[in-house]
Design an enzyme around this catalytic site. Structure first.
Site, PDB file in Angstrom:
ATOM      1  N   ARG A   1      52.580 132.915 -62.016  1.00 18.20           N
ATOM      2  CA  ARG A   1      53.007 131.735 -61.518  1.00 18.20           C
ATOM      3  C   ARG A   1      53.953 131.601 -60.462  1.00 18.20           C
ATOM      4  NH1 ARG A   1      53.697 128.822 -67.634  1.00 18.20           N
ATOM      5  NH2 ARG A   1      51.553 129.227 -68.330  1.00 18.20           N
TER       6      ARG A   1
ATOM      7  N   LYS B   1      42.917 132.463 -75.121  1.00 19.14           N
ATOM      8  CA  LYS B   1      43.948 132.509 -74.212  1.00 19.14           C
ATOM      9  C   LYS B   1      45.027 131.816 -74.748  1.00 19.14           C
ATOM     10  CE  LYS B   1      45.679 131.056 -69.531  1.00 19.14           C
ATOM     11  NZ  LYS B   1      45.256 130.628 -68.291  1.00 19.14           N
TER      12      LYS B   1
ATOM     13  N   TYR C   1      46.663 144.562 -62.996  1.00 19.79           N
ATOM     14  CA  TYR C   1      47.172 144.775 -61.749  1.00 19.79           C
ATOM     15  C   TYR C   1      47.441 146.341 -61.511  1.00 19.79           C
ATOM     16  CZ  TYR C   1      47.813 139.705 -62.455  1.00 19.79           C
ATOM     17  OH  TYR C   1      47.752 138.598 -62.452  1.00 19.79           O
TER      18      TYR C   1
ATOM     19  N   LYS D   1      43.553 137.100 -73.677  1.00 15.60           N
ATOM     20  CA  LYS D   1      44.502 137.243 -72.817  1.00 15.60           C
ATOM     21  C   LYS D   1      45.912 136.374 -73.424  1.00 15.60           C
ATOM     22  CE  LYS D   1      46.299 135.042 -68.646  1.00 15.60           C
ATOM     23  NZ  LYS D   1      45.318 133.818 -67.513  1.00 15.60           N
TER      24      LYS D   1
ATOM     25  N   LYS E   1      52.068 124.740 -71.701  1.00 14.85           N
ATOM     26  CA  LYS E   1      50.599 124.270 -72.006  1.00 14.85           C
ATOM     27  C   LYS E   1      50.217 124.697 -73.434  1.00 14.85           C
ATOM     28  CE  LYS E   1      49.658 126.128 -67.030  1.00 14.85           C
ATOM     29  NZ  LYS E   1      48.873 126.974 -66.402  1.00 14.85           N
TER      30      LYS E   1
ATOM     31  N   SER F   1      50.344 139.676 -65.887  1.00 12.86           N
ATOM     32  CA  SER F   1      51.477 139.725 -64.954  1.00 12.86           C
ATOM     33  C   SER F   1      52.786 140.153 -65.627  1.00 12.86           C
ATOM     34  CB  SER F   1      51.547 138.863 -64.090  1.00 12.86           C
ATOM     35  OG  SER F   1      52.048 137.428 -64.886  1.00 12.86           O
TER      36      SER F   1
ATOM     37  N   GLU G   1      37.155 129.727 -81.145  1.00 15.04           N
ATOM     38  CA  GLU G   1      37.160 129.719 -79.810  1.00 15.04           C
ATOM     39  C   GLU G   1      35.895 130.683 -79.076  1.00 15.04           C
ATOM     40  OE1 GLU G   1      38.477 127.727 -77.619  1.00 15.04           O
ATOM     41  OE2 GLU G   1      40.279 126.927 -78.252  1.00 15.04           O
TER      42      GLU G   1
HETATM   43  C1  PBG Z   1      45.605 129.752 -64.823  1.00 10.31           C
HETATM   44  C2  PBG Z   1      45.713 131.340 -65.095  1.00 10.31           C
HETATM   45  C3  PBG Z   1      46.995 131.702 -65.380  1.00 10.31           C
HETATM   46  C4  PBG Z   1      46.637 133.325 -65.426  1.00 10.31           C
HETATM   47  C5  PBG Z   1      45.192 133.523 -65.003  1.00 10.31           C
HETATM   48  N1  PBG Z   1      44.902 132.244 -64.717  1.00 10.31           N
HETATM   49  C6  PBG Z   1      48.324 131.313 -65.759  1.00 10.31           C
HETATM   50  C7  PBG Z   1      48.420 130.353 -66.737  1.00 10.31           C
HETATM   51  O1  PBG Z   1      47.621 130.027 -67.577  1.00 10.31           O
HETATM   52  O2  PBG Z   1      49.522 129.691 -66.652  1.00 10.31           O
HETATM   53  C8  PBG Z   1      47.657 134.340 -65.748  1.00 10.31           C
HETATM   54  C9  PBG Z   1      47.620 135.652 -65.250  1.00 10.31           C
HETATM   55  C10 PBG Z   1      48.731 136.552 -65.404  1.00 10.31           C
HETATM   56  O3  PBG Z   1      49.814 136.124 -65.699  1.00 10.31           O
HETATM   57  O4  PBG Z   1      48.487 137.737 -64.882  1.00 10.31           O
HETATM   58  N2  PBG Z   1      44.870 129.048 -65.300  1.00 10.31           N
END
Ligand code: PBG
Length: 330
Positions: free
Chosen positions: A206, A196, A314, A249, A218, A275, A234
């Site tokens: 968010r 990720k 989505y 991701k 992050k 998203s 990982e």
């Molecule tokens: C939270 C999480 C996130 C997403 C899924 N789980 C956001 C982040 O890490 O800030 C993002 C999913 C998306 O953008 O569709 N741990």
């Protein structure tokens, strides 16, 4: 001109193109992420992610029923938690009265066949908006792990089929696997957000959950977008620690990483079409700049072609509707 090899022959009709088609994306390979909010009779659209909503648990049941009828089998649920319930340790995540856990239970009671995936990370429950416990601006690894384990067991107890740790703490898959097994949930699966990235494409998510970090970013736990070889570390660790699926991701800007994992690991590979990737297409389509019904399936197929066995998107419901209407043929 003698031209024995003519690639165009395999493109000359719909029938022949279908024979030559190398990949097909079935609705059963899609996972539909959905946002949940406490209350009744609520369906509020996420402004930065048109066509996606925060559902109260009662409305969620109707929505899931509709999706099951369209052939969608799996749903990834995310809670939007009231600010007053957040704290430093995300303790609402495993609280008895947690509405999200109750909603999972209600979905599984009503639709036992629905495969429910959950999210494990502190951010929706954390007053700091980070995936782990924050102390002096540092995200603490070992202090976060027991909370993730408790959250996972609570979700499994509520009936979750697949636990989705999205927090990127080191060692969490092993800790969660052990906690699930100790609690008797030997058959609860783990889909690890193994690779990720610290990506700019999570913005609308968010917004939906009001879960953005209150300070900092992050980058201390999510991966650097510049790196590919590090993904192998990982993925290797998560496989050793007991993950059942490995996720990459985001998806669209990381197709090379999806391919890399597919080549190197014999587990199902998931890709999260996040998203921001979906929002870009919705926005272009709303402006008439792109044809949604052509660009959307093309985007998803590219992720499958790169190596994703399952895709969290989505677009799942729209894709399923297009299949049902005969606009996408397998
Ligand atoms: C939270 C999480 C996130 C997403 C899924 N789980 C956001 C982040 O890490 O800030 C993002 C999913 C998306 O953008 O569709 N741990």
């Amino acid at each position: 001109m003698f031209q024995p090899r003519r690639p165009r022959r395999n493109r000359q009709s719909e029938a022949i193109r279908a024979h030559a088609q190398e990949t097909r994306l079935h609705v059963s390979q899609l996972i539909y992420p959905m946002f949940l909010v406490d209350g009744k009779n609520i369906k509020s659209e996420v402004s930065s992610l048109p066509n996606n909503f925060r559902f109260s648990p009662d409305v969620l049941l109707q929505e899931i029923e509709e999706c099951l009828n369209l052939g969608i089998t799996t749903f990834d649920l995310f809670p939007a938690v009231d600010e007053s319930l957040k704290d430093k340790y995300g303790s609402y995540s495993y609280a008895e009265e947690n509405f999200y856990l109750h909603a999972i239970r209600a979905v599984k009671e009503r639709f036992p066949e629905a495969c429910i995936m959950t999210d494990v990370a502190l951010d929706p429950y954390s007053s700091d908006g980070h995936d782990g416990v924050v102390e002096n601006g540092i995200i603490l690894n070992e202090e976060t792990l027991p909370i993730l384990a408790k959250m996972s067991v609570a979700q499994a107890q509520a009936g979750a089929d697949i636990i989705g740790p999205s927090d990127m703490m080191d060692g969490r898959i092993g800790v969660i696997r052990r906690a699930l097994d100790d609690a008797g949930f030997i058959n609860t699966s783990i889909m690890s957000y193994a690779v990720k990235y610290a990506s700019a494409f999570y913005g609308p998510f968010r917004d939906a959950l009001n879960s953005a970090p209150k300070s900092g970013d992050k980058k201390g736990y999510q991966m650097n977008p510049a790196n590919r070889r590090e993904a192998l570390i990982e993925a290797e660790l998560d496989m050793q620690e007991g993950a059942d699926y490995l996720m990459v991701k985001p998806a669209l800007a990381y197709l090379d990483v999806i391919h890399e994992l597919k080549q190197n690991f014999p587990l199902p590979i998931a890709a999260y079409n996040v998203s921001g990737e979906c929002a870009m297409l919705y926005a272009a389509a709303q402006n008439g700049w792109l044809d949604y019904e052509r660009a959307m399936p093309e985007m998803l197929l590219s992720m499958h072609r790169a190596g994703a066995d399952v895709i969290l998107t989505y677009f799942a419901k729209d894709y399923a509707k297009m299949v049902k209407a005969g606009k996408i043929k397998y």
